[in-house]
Design an enzyme around this catalytic site. Sequence first.
Site, PDB file in Angstrom:
ATOM      1  CB  SER A 162       7.505  12.992  10.856  1.00  0.00           C
ATOM      2  OG  SER A 162       7.348  11.883  11.727  1.00  0.00           O
ATOM      3  CG  HIS A 190       5.674  15.704   8.319  1.00  0.00           C
ATOM      4  ND1 HIS A 190       6.151  16.746   9.086  1.00  0.00           N
ATOM      5  CD2 HIS A 190       5.072  14.849   9.191  1.00  0.00           C
ATOM      6  CE1 HIS A 190       5.868  16.532  10.357  1.00  0.00           C
ATOM      7  NE2 HIS A 190       5.214  15.388  10.449  1.00  0.00           N
ATOM      8  CE  LYS A 240       2.758  17.335  10.910  1.00  0.00           C
ATOM      9  NZ  LYS A 240       1.477  17.005  11.556  1.00  0.00           N
TER      10      LYS A 240
END
Length: 393
Positions: free
Chosen positions: A182, A210, A241
């Site tokens: 990340s 991610h 996310k």
Amino acid sequence: MYTRFQEHLRKELADIEAAGLYKNERIIESAQGAEIMVKGKKCLNFCANNYLGLANNPELIEASKKGMDARGFGMASVRFICGCQDLHKKLEQKISEFFGTEDTILYAACFDANGGVFEPLLTDEDAIISDSLNHASIIDGVRLCKAQRYRYANADMEDLERQLQAAQKNRFRIIVTDGVFSMDGNVCPLDKIFELSKKYDAMVMVDESHSAGVVGKTGRGVTERYNLRGQIEILTGTLGKAFGGAMGGFTTGKKEIIDMLRQRSRPYLFSNSMAPGLVAAGIRMFELMSETNDLQDKLHENTEYFLRRMKEEGFDCKPSESAICAVMIYDAAKSQKYAMMMQEEGIFVTGFYYPVVPKGQARIRVQISAAHERIHLDKCIEAFKKVRKEIDG
């Protein structure tokens, strides 16, 4: 006692602030999106994990409303006590289909998924071999487990092989890695990890937080990127996310592993089930991603354009195959100044510095979204140029 402790905390906080490391939270006065309101001023948001621009998607909002209308506001208990709803099972099925896995278990967040995955499965006879840049939730989950710990340098396959050799004395071995790291935005070399896992008789776990929705031709993560769908024992991830940006986490993978987590994973056993509105929106999100690839295509185009233009302007950006673009500043206080001045230019970004990243590696982490238009990207680049000139002269 508290008087002395209070003085201790005040000194620690003063030291943090003096070092330029104090974290101030900014207040958003609108829905999440490419454009947000901060202190009554419109800003472009370049520091959200809203990779596909789904955080304020009308179809997900409507699905969430219908979910609450049909199944209520909350579950008010944990699953092993009062069960779950049909919606929860449907979402688990959708996640399994999306990643090509055998079964899925839901958590309140991926932090809980990572925190609850190791201890039920491994003992002090076993070994966890973890990438040095893995997320804090993986590190905490490993700490809760009695398995022996090995660590290899980030994406360094020679070091991983050395650790696997050292762990041959253990009963079971598992290699653990983020799909996308990340802070740097690099994708793990899962193809090489998988080959080493076969050579040294180890399992593999990947945190797709991610990477899911971002990496791979259709956004199905690093297993799609490396043509390894269904071959990795454990995947963890989040709905917070790319997948709508709300709440909820999951572990998906081999059936027996998921079954054991249902029996013994403490964050699952002792936390409330996800709220029906979130689950219903999650179901609709996976349906949307199966209907079209437009958002992934636009995200990839946006990221490629932004990185190319920033490098052309002479900015030091780490290589990235994800939607994370690390613009290196190196100095912690300077990174904060950058972020503050960028906000004055209408660009919402955050400076990252120690202990979030190593000392001397401060950066502005720019996160690209499918919600961004070309005009937004150009405005962000121009703001970087203006702030650099004002700071560096």
